[in-house]
Design a protein around this motif. Structure first.
Motif, PDB file in Angstrom:
ATOM      1  N   GLN A  77      -8.613  17.154 -18.112  1.00 30.69           N
ATOM      2  CA  GLN A  77      -9.928  18.221 -17.567  1.00 30.69           C
ATOM      3  C   GLN A  77     -10.372  18.859 -18.638  1.00 30.69           C
ATOM      4  OE1 GLN A  77     -10.943  17.564 -14.450  1.00 30.69           O
ATOM      5  NE2 GLN A  77      -9.391  16.084 -14.553  1.00 30.69           N
ATOM      6  N   ILE A  78     -11.760  18.839 -18.713  1.00 34.09           N
ATOM      7  CA  ILE A  78     -12.482  19.552 -19.855  1.00 34.09           C
ATOM      8  C   ILE A  78     -13.080  20.866 -19.092  1.00 34.09           C
ATOM      9  CG2 ILE A  78     -14.289  19.415 -21.476  1.00 34.09           C
ATOM     10  CD1 ILE A  78     -14.105  16.435 -21.503  1.00 34.09           C
ATOM     11  N   CYS A  79     -12.914  21.957 -19.929  1.00 30.00           N
ATOM     12  CA  CYS A  79     -13.667  23.337 -19.403  1.00 30.00           C
ATOM     13  C   CYS A  79     -13.896  24.191 -20.634  1.00 30.00           C
ATOM     14  CB  CYS A  79     -12.632  24.113 -18.208  1.00 30.00           C
ATOM     15  SG  CYS A  79     -11.061  24.479 -18.806  1.00 30.00           S
ATOM     16  N   PRO A  80     -14.605  25.147 -20.656  1.00 27.52           N
ATOM     17  CA  PRO A  80     -14.835  26.134 -21.753  1.00 27.52           C
ATOM     18  C   PRO A  80     -13.494  26.456 -22.214  1.00 27.52           C
ATOM     19  CG  PRO A  80     -16.329  26.616 -19.987  1.00 27.52           C
ATOM     20  CD  PRO A  80     -15.479  25.653 -19.361  1.00 27.52           C
ATOM     21  N   GLY A  81     -13.362  26.392 -23.601  1.00 30.07           N
ATOM     22  CA  GLY A  81     -12.087  26.879 -24.249  1.00 30.07           C
ATOM     23  C   GLY A  81     -10.966  25.639 -24.612  1.00 30.07           C
ATOM     24  N   MET A  82     -11.174  24.192 -23.913  1.00 33.66           N
ATOM     25  CA  MET A  82     -10.519  23.395 -24.216  1.00 33.66           C
ATOM     26  C   MET A  82     -10.936  22.535 -25.465  1.00 33.66           C
ATOM     27  SD  MET A  82     -10.354  19.751 -23.642  1.00 33.66           S
ATOM     28  CE  MET A  82      -9.616  18.587 -22.825  1.00 33.66           C
ATOM     29  N   LEU A  83      -9.949  21.956 -26.087  1.00 27.63           N
ATOM     30  CA  LEU A  83     -10.030  21.332 -27.393  1.00 27.63           C
ATOM     31  C   LEU A  83      -9.284  20.049 -27.454  1.00 27.63           C
ATOM     32  CD1 LEU A  83     -10.343  21.980 -31.060  1.00 27.63           C
ATOM     33  CD2 LEU A  83      -8.164  20.729 -30.529  1.00 27.63           C
ATOM     34  N   TYR A  84     -10.120  18.966 -27.526  1.00 30.21           N
ATOM     35  CA  TYR A  84      -9.257  17.472 -27.913  1.00 30.21           C
ATOM     36  C   TYR A  84      -9.629  17.010 -29.171  1.00 30.21           C
ATOM     37  CZ  TYR A  84     -13.333  15.385 -25.992  1.00 30.21           C
ATOM     38  OH  TYR A  84     -14.664  14.789 -25.827  1.00 30.21           O
ATOM     39  N   ALA A  85      -8.655  16.304 -29.741  1.00 30.28           N
ATOM     40  CA  ALA A  85      -8.874  15.629 -30.968  1.00 30.28           C
ATOM     41  C   ALA A  85      -8.349  14.186 -30.959  1.00 30.28           C
ATOM     42  CB  ALA A  85      -7.768  16.214 -31.987  1.00 30.28           C
ATOM     43  N   LEU A  86      -9.350  13.472 -31.223  1.00 33.12           N
ATOM     44  CA  LEU A  86      -8.858  11.905 -31.017  1.00 33.12           C
ATOM     45  C   LEU A  86      -8.584  11.342 -32.498  1.00 33.12           C
ATOM     46  CD1 LEU A  86     -12.071  11.261 -29.293  1.00 33.12           C
ATOM     47  CD2 LEU A  86     -10.186  11.129 -28.043  1.00 33.12           C
ATOM     48  N   ASP A  87      -7.201  11.589 -32.597  1.00 31.02           N
ATOM     49  CA  ASP A  87      -6.551  11.513 -33.943  1.00 31.02           C
ATOM     50  C   ASP A  87      -6.133  10.070 -33.937  1.00 31.02           C
ATOM     51  OD1 ASP A  87      -4.468  12.021 -32.179  1.00 31.02           O
ATOM     52  OD2 ASP A  87      -3.346  13.036 -33.599  1.00 31.02           O
ATOM     53  N   GLY A  88      -6.120   9.336 -32.887  1.00 29.32           N
ATOM     54  CA  GLY A  88      -5.438   7.941 -32.882  1.00 29.32           C
ATOM     55  C   GLY A  88      -6.635   6.910 -32.753  1.00 29.32           C
ATOM     56  N   HIS A  89      -7.971   7.467 -32.941  1.00 33.32           N
ATOM     57  CA  HIS A  89      -8.926   6.562 -32.598  1.00 33.32           C
ATOM     58  C   HIS A  89      -9.243   5.682 -31.068  1.00 33.32           C
ATOM     59  CE1 HIS A  89      -9.881   6.319 -36.825  1.00 33.32           C
ATOM     60  NE2 HIS A  89      -8.566   6.269 -36.925  1.00 33.32           N
ATOM     61  N   GLU A  90      -8.716   6.879 -30.253  1.00 32.15           N
ATOM     62  CA  GLU A  90      -8.739   6.324 -28.704  1.00 32.15           C
ATOM     63  C   GLU A  90      -9.803   6.126 -28.053  1.00 32.15           C
ATOM     64  OE1 GLU A  90      -5.464   9.314 -29.540  1.00 32.15           O
ATOM     65  OE2 GLU A  90      -7.439   9.187 -30.011  1.00 32.15           O
ATOM     66  N   LYS A  91      -9.962   4.785 -27.476  1.00 34.45           N
ATOM     67  CA  LYS A  91     -10.909   4.479 -26.915  1.00 34.45           C
ATOM     68  C   LYS A  91     -11.135   5.198 -25.367  1.00 34.45           C
ATOM     69  CE  LYS A  91     -12.532   0.253 -26.448  1.00 34.45           C
ATOM     70  NZ  LYS A  91     -12.758  -1.157 -26.001  1.00 34.45           N
ATOM     71  N   HIS A  92     -12.159   5.895 -25.042  1.00 29.10           N
ATOM     72  CA  HIS A  92     -12.039   6.755 -23.956  1.00 29.10           C
ATOM     73  C   HIS A  92     -13.426   6.942 -23.109  1.00 29.10           C
ATOM     74  CE1 HIS A  92     -13.680   9.071 -27.340  1.00 29.10           C
ATOM     75  NE2 HIS A  92     -14.333   9.960 -26.369  1.00 29.10           N
ATOM     76  N   LEU A  93     -13.391   7.288 -21.923  1.00 27.76           N
ATOM     77  CA  LEU A  93     -14.313   7.463 -21.211  1.00 27.76           C
ATOM     78  C   LEU A  93     -14.620   9.115 -21.111  1.00 27.76           C
ATOM     79  CD1 LEU A  93     -13.453   4.863 -18.329  1.00 27.76           C
ATOM     80  CD2 LEU A  93     -15.367   4.869 -19.662  1.00 27.76           C
ATOM     81  N   LEU A  94     -15.671   9.674 -20.981  1.00 27.36           N
ATOM     82  CA  LEU A  94     -16.270  10.870 -21.024  1.00 27.36           C
ATOM     83  C   LEU A  94     -17.114  11.057 -19.831  1.00 27.36           C
ATOM     84  CD1 LEU A  94     -15.821  13.861 -22.306  1.00 27.36           C
ATOM     85  CD2 LEU A  94     -17.919  13.071 -23.908  1.00 27.36           C
ATOM     86  N   ARG A  95     -16.567  11.958 -19.027  1.00 27.21           N
ATOM     87  CA  ARG A  95     -17.252  12.192 -18.096  1.00 27.21           C
ATOM     88  C   ARG A  95     -17.672  13.727 -17.677  1.00 27.21           C
ATOM     89  NH1 ARG A  95     -12.682   9.281 -15.933  1.00 27.21           N
ATOM     90  NH2 ARG A  95     -13.205   7.194 -15.723  1.00 27.21           N
ATOM     91  N   ALA A  96     -19.050  13.954 -17.252  1.00 27.79           N
ATOM     92  CA  ALA A  96     -19.528  15.151 -17.095  1.00 27.79           C
ATOM     93  C   ALA A  96     -19.927  15.586 -15.783  1.00 27.79           C
ATOM     94  CB  ALA A  96     -20.778  15.402 -18.041  1.00 27.79           C
ATOM     95  N   ARG A  97     -19.035  16.598 -15.154  1.00 29.63           N
ATOM     96  CA  ARG A  97     -19.295  16.864 -13.873  1.00 29.63           C
ATOM     97  C   ARG A  97     -20.680  17.902 -13.730  1.00 29.63           C
ATOM     98  NH1 ARG A  97     -13.752  16.621 -13.504  1.00 29.63           N
ATOM     99  NH2 ARG A  97     -13.484  18.837 -13.995  1.00 29.63           N
TER     100      ARG A  97
END
Length: 133
Positions: A77-97
């Motif tokens: 889950q993404i919310c204010p104050g959350m950080l994520y790092a794609l250090d492994g070149h991960e293929k991903h889906l980004l969804r915005a509610r």
């Protein structure tokens, strides 16, 4: 010293508007910092396939709610104050509610002209905006 204002970027060639996101590119390869930094809006109600095969990215959420799903893996889950790092070149889906506002950092740095290809990849580009093979 480099000093820029977001208002200077808006509407310029460094303000990239795509169907699901808008990236205001603050620091680029030409700035010589070794990374690029972006103020990015992910549009509410959208889903974007992304795969930074050629880059690593760190993302810090400052506004909105959504989620990141690693293809074939876990969802966060993404919310204010959350950080994520794609250090492994991960293929991903980004969804915005709701509209997400993110601060994104890329290495190697972007030149400013990059947009996702059909696989969600940003190409490596040289200083002239030409794809590097």
């Amino acid at each position: 010293m480099i000093v820029k204002q977001l208002e200077e970027i808006r509407g310029s060639s460094h303000d990239i508007d795509a169907p699901t996101w808008n990236s205001r590119r603050l620091l680029l390869k030409k700035d010589g910092m070794g990374f690029s930094m972006h103020d990015t809006i992910i549009k509410a109600g959208t889903e974007t396939l992304i795969w930074y095969r050629n880059h690593v990215e760190a993302v810090y959420c400052i506004e909105g709610e959504g989620e990141i799903e690693v293809v074939g893996g876990e969802t966060h889950q993404i919310c204010p104050g959350m950080l994520y790092a794609l250090d492994g070149h991960e293929k991903h889906l980004l969804r915005a509610r709701s509209q997400l506002r993110m601060v994104c950092v890329f290495n190697p740095p972007l030149t400013g002209a990059e947009v996702h290809d059909q696989d969600g990849v940003y190409p490596l580009m040289n200083e002239n905006g030409e794809a590097v093979r």
